[in-house]
Design a protein around this motif. Structure first.
Motif, PDB file in Angstrom:
ATOM      1  N   VAL A 151      41.608 110.944 -45.206  1.00 31.30           N
ATOM      2  CA  VAL A 151      41.052 111.409 -46.485  1.00 31.30           C
ATOM      3  C   VAL A 151      39.773 112.206 -46.295  1.00 31.30           C
ATOM      4  N   MET A 152      39.271 112.219 -45.069  1.00 33.23           N
ATOM      5  CA  MET A 152      38.045 112.948 -44.779  1.00 33.23           C
ATOM      6  C   MET A 152      38.372 114.373 -44.351  1.00 33.23           C
ATOM      7  N   TYR A 153      37.931 115.331 -45.168  1.00 34.22           N
ATOM      8  CA  TYR A 153      38.249 116.722 -44.842  1.00 34.22           C
ATOM      9  C   TYR A 153      37.609 117.130 -43.519  1.00 34.22           C
ATOM     10  N   HIS A 154      36.320 116.839 -43.404  1.00 34.36           N
ATOM     11  CA  HIS A 154      35.597 117.156 -42.174  1.00 34.36           C
ATOM     12  C   HIS A 154      35.069 115.870 -41.533  1.00 34.36           C
ATOM     13  N   MET A 155      35.221 115.790 -40.260  1.00 30.17           N
ATOM     14  CA  MET A 155      34.494 114.789 -39.491  1.00 30.17           C
ATOM     15  C   MET A 155      33.695 115.545 -38.442  1.00 30.17           C
ATOM     16  N   ALA A 156      32.523 115.012 -38.124  1.00 31.59           N
ATOM     17  CA  ALA A 156      31.614 115.797 -37.291  1.00 31.59           C
ATOM     18  C   ALA A 156      30.735 114.905 -36.429  1.00 31.59           C
ATOM     19  N   TRP A 157      30.124 115.546 -35.452  1.00 27.24           N
ATOM     20  CA  TRP A 157      29.087 114.920 -34.636  1.00 27.24           C
ATOM     21  C   TRP A 157      27.803 115.721 -34.810  1.00 27.24           C
ATOM     22  N   PHE A 158      26.733 115.003 -34.971  1.00 25.11           N
ATOM     23  CA  PHE A 158      25.390 115.557 -34.977  1.00 25.11           C
ATOM     24  C   PHE A 158      24.592 114.843 -33.901  1.00 25.11           C
ATOM     25  N   ARG A 159      23.444 115.394 -33.550  1.00 24.36           N
ATOM     26  CA  ARG A 159      22.585 114.726 -32.584  1.00 24.36           C
ATOM     27  C   ARG A 159      21.129 114.968 -32.935  1.00 24.36           C
ATOM     28  N   GLN A 160      20.300 114.049 -32.475  1.00 20.56           N
ATOM     29  CA  GLN A 160      18.865 114.171 -32.691  1.00 20.56           C
ATOM     30  C   GLN A 160      18.144 113.803 -31.410  1.00 20.56           C
ATOM     31  N   ALA A 161      17.490 114.789 -30.842  1.00 22.70           N
ATOM     32  CA  ALA A 161      16.702 114.566 -29.633  1.00 22.70           C
ATOM     33  C   ALA A 161      15.315 114.066 -30.025  1.00 22.70           C
ATOM     34  N   PRO A 162      14.625 113.386 -29.115  1.00 21.24           N
ATOM     35  CA  PRO A 162      13.290 112.869 -29.430  1.00 21.24           C
ATOM     36  C   PRO A 162      12.348 113.969 -29.913  1.00 21.24           C
ATOM     37  N   GLY A 163      11.742 113.750 -31.056  1.00 13.51           N
ATOM     38  CA  GLY A 163      10.784 114.701 -31.589  1.00 13.51           C
ATOM     39  C   GLY A 163      11.385 115.935 -32.229  1.00 13.51           C
ATOM     40  N   ALA A 205      14.537 117.754 -34.917  1.00 12.32           N
ATOM     41  CA  ALA A 205      15.367 117.525 -36.090  1.00 12.32           C
ATOM     42  C   ALA A 205      16.817 117.288 -35.679  1.00 12.32           C
ATOM     43  N   ARG A 206      17.547 116.623 -36.530  1.00 12.43           N
ATOM     44  CA  ARG A 206      18.964 116.408 -36.265  1.00 12.43           C
ATOM     45  C   ARG A 206      19.682 117.758 -36.319  1.00 12.43           C
ATOM     46  N   GLU A 207      20.634 117.951 -35.416  1.00 11.53           N
ATOM     47  CA  GLU A 207      21.349 119.222 -35.368  1.00 11.53           C
ATOM     48  C   GLU A 207      22.853 119.004 -35.277  1.00 11.53           C
ATOM     49  N   PHE A 208      23.569 119.974 -35.771  1.00 12.67           N
ATOM     50  CA  PHE A 208      25.025 119.969 -35.737  1.00 12.67           C
ATOM     51  C   PHE A 208      25.516 120.157 -34.315  1.00 12.67           C
ATOM     52  N   VAL A 209      26.553 119.412 -33.948  1.00 13.15           N
ATOM     53  CA  VAL A 209      27.167 119.550 -32.633  1.00 13.15           C
ATOM     54  C   VAL A 209      28.586 120.118 -32.761  1.00 13.15           C
ATOM     55  N   ALA A 210      29.416 119.462 -33.565  1.00 14.84           N
ATOM     56  CA  ALA A 210      30.812 119.896 -33.692  1.00 14.84           C
ATOM     57  C   ALA A 210      31.423 119.267 -34.927  1.00 14.84           C
ATOM     58  N   SER A 211      32.435 119.932 -35.465  1.00 11.36           N
ATOM     59  CA  SER A 211      33.170 119.372 -36.592  1.00 11.36           C
ATOM     60  C   SER A 211      34.645 119.719 -36.446  1.00 11.36           C
ATOM     61  N   ILE A 212      35.471 118.945 -37.137  1.00 16.96           N
ATOM     62  CA  ILE A 212      36.917 119.151 -37.076  1.00 16.96           C
ATOM     63  C   ILE A 212      37.499 118.851 -38.448  1.00 16.96           C
ATOM     64  N   VAL A 213      38.484 119.647 -38.843  1.00 17.01           N
ATOM     65  CA  VAL A 213      39.076 119.476 -40.161  1.00 17.01           C
ATOM     66  C   VAL A 213      40.133 118.373 -40.143  1.00 17.01           C
ATOM     67  N   ARG A 214      40.587 117.997 -41.311  1.00 14.17           N
ATOM     68  CA  ARG A 214      41.506 116.881 -41.478  1.00 14.17           C
ATOM     69  C   ARG A 214      42.762 117.017 -40.622  1.00 14.17           C
ATOM     70  N   THR A 215      43.327 118.210 -40.618  1.00 12.97           N
ATOM     71  CA  THR A 215      44.578 118.415 -39.892  1.00 12.97           C
ATOM     72  C   THR A 215      44.364 118.575 -38.386  1.00 12.97           C
ATOM     73  N   ALA A 216      43.113 118.599 -37.979  1.00  8.74           N
ATOM     74  CA  ALA A 216      42.749 118.692 -36.559  1.00  8.74           C
ATOM     75  C   ALA A 216      43.180 119.995 -35.915  1.00  8.74           C
ATOM     76  N   ASN A 217      43.478 121.004 -36.710  1.00 14.65           N
ATOM     77  CA  ASN A 217      43.900 122.270 -36.127  1.00 14.65           C
ATOM     78  C   ASN A 217      42.788 123.305 -36.104  1.00 14.65           C
ATOM     79  N   SER A 218      41.593 122.879 -36.466  1.00 17.15           N
ATOM     80  CA  SER A 218      40.456 123.799 -36.443  1.00 17.15           C
ATOM     81  C   SER A 218      39.181 123.012 -36.182  1.00 17.15           C
ATOM     82  N   ALA A 219      38.371 123.528 -35.293  1.00 16.58           N
ATOM     83  CA  ALA A 219      37.114 122.871 -34.958  1.00 16.58           C
ATOM     84  C   ALA A 219      36.018 123.921 -34.793  1.00 16.58           C
TER      85      ALA A 219
END
Length: 118
Positions: A29-41, A43-57
């Protein structure tokens, strides 16, 4: 929806890790699932995302060619395969999800620490 990230740890430069994210509800039911990361000191930043059908990232330029995001909706799981790790990849990694592609990410995991030693 509750998300729980795991798989972080200490790895040497050039090594690999696979992060996992377990969802309490059907990830289909989740259209997008993603990973973010935050290094010490930093801001949090986008790493990767993938759509529900997993055919696009999508990937941040800094990880393209090294990281692969994939999901298994049958198991309610999200993964991030990280290869050729660099010291600048050191961060707390968070998984996130949203059901509306035009909304912000509403669901977040607690984060898992990845440390890359040189």
């Amino acid at each position: 929806v509750q998300l729980q990230a795991s798989g972080g740890g200490l790895v040497q430069v050039g090594g690999s890790l696979r992060l996992s994210c377990t969802a309490s509800q059907h990830t289909s039911v989740m259209y997008h699932m993603a990973w973010f990361r935050q290094a010490p000191g930093k801001a949090r930043e986008f790493v990767a995302s993938i759509v529900r059908t997993a055919n696009s990232a999508d990937y941040a330029n800094s990880v393209k060619g090294r990281f692969t995001i994939f999901r298994d909706n049958a198991k309610n799981m999200l993964y991030l395969q990280m290869n050729n790790l660099k010291p600048e990849d050191t961060a707390v990694y968070f998984c996130a999800a949203r059901s509306d592609p035009f909304d912000t990410y509403k669901y977040w995991g607690q984060g898992t620490l990845v440390t890359v030693s040189s």
